[in-house]
Design a protein around this motif. Sequence first.
Motif, PDB file in Angstrom:
ATOM      1  N   VAL A 188      31.094  22.850 128.358  1.00 56.99           N
ATOM      2  CA  VAL A 188      31.517  24.254 128.375  1.00 56.99           C
ATOM      3  C   VAL A 188      30.476  25.138 127.700  1.00 56.99           C
ATOM      4  CG1 VAL A 188      33.179  25.884 127.390  1.00 56.99           C
ATOM      5  CG2 VAL A 188      33.989  23.843 128.566  1.00 56.99           C
ATOM      6  N   VAL A 189      30.027  24.747 126.501  1.00 57.71           N
ATOM      7  CA  VAL A 189      29.063  25.595 125.795  1.00 57.71           C
ATOM      8  C   VAL A 189      27.691  25.553 126.461  1.00 57.71           C
ATOM      9  CG1 VAL A 189      30.319  25.392 123.615  1.00 57.71           C
ATOM     10  CG2 VAL A 189      28.455  23.801 124.094  1.00 57.71           C
ATOM     11  N   ALA A 190      27.354  24.425 127.073  1.00 59.47           N
ATOM     12  CA  ALA A 190      26.082  24.332 127.786  1.00 59.47           C
ATOM     13  C   ALA A 190      26.054  25.284 128.976  1.00 59.47           C
ATOM     14  CB  ALA A 190      25.829  22.902 128.250  1.00 59.47           C
ATOM     15  N   SER A 191      27.231  25.551 129.565  1.00 58.27           N
ATOM     16  CA  SER A 191      27.316  26.439 130.732  1.00 58.27           C
ATOM     17  C   SER A 191      27.234  27.910 130.341  1.00 58.27           C
ATOM     18  CB  SER A 191      28.621  26.184 131.489  1.00 58.27           C
ATOM     19  OG  SER A 191      29.728  26.711 130.773  1.00 58.27           O
ATOM     20  N   GLY A 192      27.252  28.183 129.026  1.00 56.60           N
ATOM     21  CA  GLY A 192      27.144  29.558 128.570  1.00 56.60           C
ATOM     22  C   GLY A 192      28.439  30.158 128.082  1.00 56.60           C
ATOM     23  N   SER A 193      29.505  29.366 128.034  1.00 59.95           N
ATOM     24  CA  SER A 193      30.785  29.877 127.566  1.00 59.95           C
ATOM     25  C   SER A 193      31.017  29.437 126.118  1.00 59.95           C
ATOM     26  CB  SER A 193      31.914  29.379 128.477  1.00 59.95           C
ATOM     27  OG  SER A 193      33.086  30.116 128.246  1.00 59.95           O
ATOM     28  N   VAL A 194      32.215  29.701 125.623  1.00 54.72           N
ATOM     29  CA  VAL A 194      32.566  29.417 124.230  1.00 54.72           C
ATOM     30  C   VAL A 194      33.738  28.447 124.199  1.00 54.72           C
ATOM     31  CG1 VAL A 194      33.444  30.446 122.096  1.00 54.72           C
ATOM     32  CG2 VAL A 194      31.748  31.667 123.450  1.00 54.72           C
ATOM     33  N   TRP A 195      33.692  27.483 123.271  1.00 47.30           N
ATOM     34  CA  TRP A 195      34.774  26.509 123.136  1.00 47.30           C
ATOM     35  C   TRP A 195      35.537  26.803 121.850  1.00 47.30           C
ATOM     36  CZ3 TRP A 195      36.695  22.281 125.847  1.00 47.30           C
ATOM     37  CH2 TRP A 195      37.577  21.457 125.139  1.00 47.30           C
ATOM     38  N   MET A 196      36.857  26.983 121.969  1.00 45.82           N
ATOM     39  CA  MET A 196      37.711  27.185 120.802  1.00 45.82           C
ATOM     40  C   MET A 196      39.144  26.884 121.203  1.00 45.82           C
ATOM     41  SD  MET A 196      37.774  31.364 120.764  1.00 45.82           S
ATOM     42  CE  MET A 196      36.212  31.540 121.641  1.00 45.82           C
ATOM     43  N   ASN A 197      40.015  26.693 120.221  1.00 49.18           N
ATOM     44  CA  ASN A 197      41.409  26.458 120.578  1.00 49.18           C
ATOM     45  C   ASN A 197      42.104  27.777 120.919  1.00 49.18           C
ATOM     46  OD1 ASN A 197      42.597  27.694 118.246  1.00 49.18           O
ATOM     47  ND2 ASN A 197      42.324  25.819 117.068  1.00 49.18           N
ATOM     48  N   GLN A 198      43.295  27.688 121.470  1.00 50.76           N
ATOM     49  CA  GLN A 198      43.984  28.878 121.976  1.00 50.76           C
ATOM     50  C   GLN A 198      44.289  29.876 120.879  1.00 50.76           C
ATOM     51  OE1 GLN A 198      44.353  29.347 125.173  1.00 50.76           O
ATOM     52  NE2 GLN A 198      45.350  31.341 124.979  1.00 50.76           N
ATOM     53  N   ASN A 199      44.648  29.399 119.678  1.00 47.81           N
ATOM     54  CA  ASN A 199      44.976  30.318 118.587  1.00 47.81           C
ATOM     55  C   ASN A 199      43.776  31.169 118.203  1.00 47.81           C
ATOM     56  OD1 ASN A 199      47.605  29.391 118.393  1.00 47.81           O
ATOM     57  ND2 ASN A 199      47.146  27.901 116.799  1.00 47.81           N
ATOM     58  N   ILE A 200      42.609  30.523 118.088  1.00 52.68           N
ATOM     59  CA  ILE A 200      41.398  31.266 117.740  1.00 52.68           C
ATOM     60  C   ILE A 200      41.030  32.231 118.853  1.00 52.68           C
ATOM     61  CG2 ILE A 200      38.930  31.047 117.230  1.00 52.68           C
ATOM     62  CD1 ILE A 200      39.503  28.409 115.878  1.00 52.68           C
ATOM     63  N   MET A 201      41.175  31.782 120.085  1.00 55.19           N
ATOM     64  CA  MET A 201      40.889  32.643 121.228  1.00 55.19           C
ATOM     65  C   MET A 201      41.740  33.916 121.164  1.00 55.19           C
ATOM     66  SD  MET A 201      39.418  33.099 124.262  1.00 55.19           S
ATOM     67  CE  MET A 201      39.007  31.516 125.052  1.00 55.19           C
ATOM     68  N   GLN A 202      43.060  33.754 120.915  1.00 53.76           N
ATOM     69  CA  GLN A 202      43.944  34.914 120.879  1.00 53.76           C
ATOM     70  C   GLN A 202      43.583  35.843 119.723  1.00 53.76           C
ATOM     71  OE1 GLN A 202      44.911  33.767 124.059  1.00 53.76           O
ATOM     72  NE2 GLN A 202      46.360  35.350 123.537  1.00 53.76           N
ATOM     73  N   ARG A 203      43.264  35.300 118.571  1.00 50.90           N
ATOM     74  CA  ARG A 203      42.904  36.124 117.411  1.00 50.90           C
ATOM     75  C   ARG A 203      41.637  36.910 117.686  1.00 50.90           C
ATOM     76  NH1 ARG A 203      44.004  33.435 111.581  1.00 50.90           N
ATOM     77  NH2 ARG A 203      42.813  35.296 111.064  1.00 50.90           N
ATOM     78  N   LEU A 204      40.677  36.256 118.314  1.00 47.71           N
ATOM     79  CA  LEU A 204      39.405  36.910 118.597  1.00 47.71           C
ATOM     80  C   LEU A 204      39.580  38.018 119.633  1.00 47.71           C
ATOM     81  CD1 LEU A 204      36.470  36.697 117.710  1.00 47.71           C
ATOM     82  CD2 LEU A 204      36.072  35.130 119.604  1.00 47.71           C
TER      83      LEU A 204
END
Length: 210
Positions: free
Chosen positions: A110-126
């Motif tokens: 995922v990160v190699a493709s240029g995206s960001v990896w995180m869990n759903q809680n962190i995603m929602q907070r961000l």
Amino acid sequence: MNILLCTSVESLLSRWLDALAVQHSVFQIKDLDGLDSLSEDVRPDLLLLHDRMLSADTVAAFKRRLPACKIFILADRPDDKRGVAFLRLGVVGYGNSYMTAERLVAAVEVVASGSVWMNQNIMQRLIVALGEGRDDTSSLEEEPDSDLATLSRRELQIARLVAKGRSNQEIAGELDIAERTVKAHLSSIFIKVGVRGRLHLALLVNRSSV
């Protein structure tokens, strides 16, 4: 891809190495002192760091020293607030040190493709922080070049709710549709506007103020 692993925990080093060495060139160090000299020789594309060795200042220094290298931080007990702080510094991934080999490989892809990896809680907070104008995520990902005008009325509704930090379940409840319908719409939205996930979409919606 060249991946540099950094942890002083032997069992973790072996775990990460076994998971990633099949598909990538993997190098390892056990402390941060050896990072400068080895990074010059290896020129890593991805730096996988153990959270117990880090501070925010250390991560910021790595970003300045290795601007072209992606940084992924793994924590024994991931903390959402700490994860968001790292992501704000430009880290592209934050997860559990002991995730399965399959999940670690997927995260690296995922990160190699240029995206960001995180869990759903962190995603929602961000995403919520982004919508409230408190967050500068320009260092996390490239700004998408997309056109929201291609979305249908329902798709635009869903895109706006994602940008407000709503989960799929919350969106389904608010629009009185099935959660699987939300997922189907999101897949279509990502394709139409050319983004890779929820964070990309939230960036686009909030910058466009649709």
